[in-house]
Design an enzyme around this catalytic site. Structure first.
Site, PDB file in Angstrom:
ATOM      1  N   GLU A  52      52.042  -1.667  28.255  1.00  0.00           N
ATOM      2  CA  GLU A  52      51.112  -1.977  27.170  1.00  0.00           C
ATOM      3  C   GLU A  52      50.620  -3.423  27.240  1.00  0.00           C
ATOM      4  O   GLU A  52      51.397  -4.346  27.486  1.00  0.00           O
ATOM      5  CB  GLU A  52      51.773  -1.726  25.816  1.00  0.00           C
ATOM      6  CG  GLU A  52      52.203  -0.289  25.584  1.00  0.00           C
ATOM      7  CD  GLU A  52      51.043   0.694  25.593  1.00  0.00           C
ATOM      8  OE1 GLU A  52      49.889   0.263  25.430  1.00  0.00           O
ATOM      9  OE2 GLU A  52      51.302   1.903  25.766  1.00  0.00           O
ATOM     10  N   ARG A  86      50.201   9.516  12.303  1.00  0.00           N
ATOM     11  CA  ARG A  86      49.744  10.905  12.338  1.00  0.00           C
ATOM     12  C   ARG A  86      50.815  11.845  11.804  1.00  0.00           C
ATOM     13  O   ARG A  86      50.519  12.903  11.235  1.00  0.00           O
ATOM     14  CB  ARG A  86      49.353  11.283  13.765  1.00  0.00           C
ATOM     15  CG  ARG A  86      48.847  12.708  13.928  1.00  0.00           C
ATOM     16  CD  ARG A  86      48.418  12.983  15.359  1.00  0.00           C
ATOM     17  NE  ARG A  86      49.485  12.750  16.315  1.00  0.00           N
ATOM     18  CZ  ARG A  86      50.442  13.641  16.608  1.00  0.00           C
ATOM     19  NH1 ARG A  86      50.458  14.818  16.003  1.00  0.00           N
ATOM     20  NH2 ARG A  86      51.368  13.366  17.502  1.00  0.00           N
ATOM     21  N   CYS A 139      55.964   2.823  17.665  1.00  0.00           N
ATOM     22  CA  CYS A 139      55.966   2.043  18.908  1.00  0.00           C
ATOM     23  C   CYS A 139      55.106   0.785  18.773  1.00  0.00           C
ATOM     24  O   CYS A 139      55.556  -0.334  19.047  1.00  0.00           O
ATOM     25  CB  CYS A 139      55.485   2.893  20.068  1.00  0.00           C
ATOM     26  SG  CYS A 139      56.687   4.122  20.630  1.00  0.00           S
ATOM     27  N   HIS A 187      55.614   2.285  27.649  1.00  0.00           N
ATOM     28  CA  HIS A 187      55.755   3.676  27.242  1.00  0.00           C
ATOM     29  C   HIS A 187      56.201   4.531  28.428  1.00  0.00           C
ATOM     30  O   HIS A 187      55.689   4.363  29.551  1.00  0.00           O
ATOM     31  CB  HIS A 187      54.424   4.227  26.717  1.00  0.00           C
ATOM     32  CG  HIS A 187      54.270   4.094  25.242  1.00  0.00           C
ATOM     33  ND1 HIS A 187      53.268   3.358  24.645  1.00  0.00           N
ATOM     34  CD2 HIS A 187      54.997   4.617  24.219  1.00  0.00           C
ATOM     35  CE1 HIS A 187      53.386   3.439  23.323  1.00  0.00           C
ATOM     36  NE2 HIS A 187      54.426   4.205  23.050  1.00  0.00           N
TER      37      HIS A 187
END
Length: 222
Positions: free
Chosen positions: A86, A96, A149, A172
């Protein structure tokens, strides 16, 4: 011996399973590397709760206790086709699904009044290139999502904002083969491959310490 110096450690974190999963590769990889020495530095691993707020609090407690030289936080990104390093953490929670405590923040700042974003302090392109040289599928990512995350990644960089010498960032990991048994066609990497990949990431990050990053094209048009 009183006053003896200890070698600054590597802090490696993963997350407990979430979203109904039984496994989380980030936790298993972190646990597998606990107690190892990489680049002459001891690895201390921590499995964090997949809970907004609690994850950052647990990380901050460990940062204060250890004062590590390198911090790498791991998370699961099922559906991605490789290990993704990242680049940026944004000051936004927009879940979500609920976290493991049932919280589901919508369009909320991770830390009100703090900067909009923080960049990784890892040599992102060098890390991706190092994995690709080992035939591990890997890519740079410009979005850590908006779940726990990214929340943790942002909290990490904010906590270290005045400790500029500490290397820190987020990676990730994809699903494990066990997690895709009922997901035909989904990408997965075996646990031993993921463990070796993170081991190599940590060693490479230390090798690039103080050297900036690899100069090569790494962007995308979309």
């Amino acid at each position: 011996m009183a006053g003896a110096r200890t070698t600054p450690s590597i802090l490696l974190t993963g997350f407990e399973p979430f979203g109904g999963e039984r496994l989380n590769p980030s936790a298993l990889v972190a646990q597998a590397l606990h107690g190892q020495h990489i680049g002459g530095r001891p690895v201390t691993s921590l499995v964090l709760p997949c809970v907004f707020g609690d994850a950052i609090a647990a990380l901050e407690q460990e940062l204060a206790a250890q004062r590590p030289a390198l911090v790498l936080c791991l998370g699961q990104a099922g559906g991605r086709e490789g290990v993704t390093v990242e680049r940026i953490a944004v000051n936004r929670d927009d879940a979500r699904i609920p976290d493991n405590a049932g919280a589901q923040p919508l369009d909320r700042a991770v830390l009100p009044g703090a900067p909009a974003a923080y960049f990784s302090r890892l040599p992102v392109k060098a890390l991706v290139a190092a994995l690709q040289a080992k035939d591990v599928p890997a890519a740079e990512s410009l979005s850590a999502g908006s779940f726990v995350c990214n929340h943790l990644f942002y909290g990490l960089m904010h906590a270290l904002r005045r400790r500029r010498s500490v290397q820190a960032g987020f990676v990730h990991l994809p699903w494990l083969p066990e997690q895709v048994a009922e997901r035909p066609g989904a990408f997965a990497l075996p646990l031993d491959t993921q463990v070796r990949a993170v081991q190599h990431l940590l060693a490479t990050a230390l090798q690039w310490r103080g050297r900036g990053d690899l100069q090569r094209v790494g962007g995308a048009l979309d």
